[in-house]
Design a protein around this motif. Structure first.
Motif: not given
Length: 83
Positions: A49-70
């Motif tokens: 869970l520690k690594e999964a949580n870390k990777q989830f935090r790493n993933l979140v900025p990608y959501c913003g990249k696409c949504h903001e660009d769109c």
């Protein structure tokens, strides 16, 4: 792990929705996000869970990249989203 797989599936589902003139940029975002989502899913399946949580935090900025660009590309058609 189940939720992480849903994220991966969602990323796969949107790859064909990108406007043709911007597809290369969004496909690069998608590939990068897919790599993070894969590590997230693997960690979650393994119970790390520690690594999964870390990777989830790493993933979140990608959501913003696409949504903001769109949203930026749509702004001329929808003045209410310009700011």
């Amino acid at each position: 792990a189940e939720e992480a797989m849903k994220i991966q599936n969602a990323l796969n589902a949107v790859v064909d929705l990108y406007p043709v003139e911007h597809k290369e940029q969004y496909t690069a975002y998608n590939k990068e996000a897919q790599a993070v989502a894969l590590v997230l899913a693997t960690a979650a399946k393994g119970g790390n869970l520690k690594e999964a949580n870390k990777q989830f935090r790493n993933l979140v900025p990608y959501c913003g990249k696409c949504h903001e660009d769109c949203a930026f590309m749509l702004a001329p058609a929808f003045p209410e989203y310009e700011e």
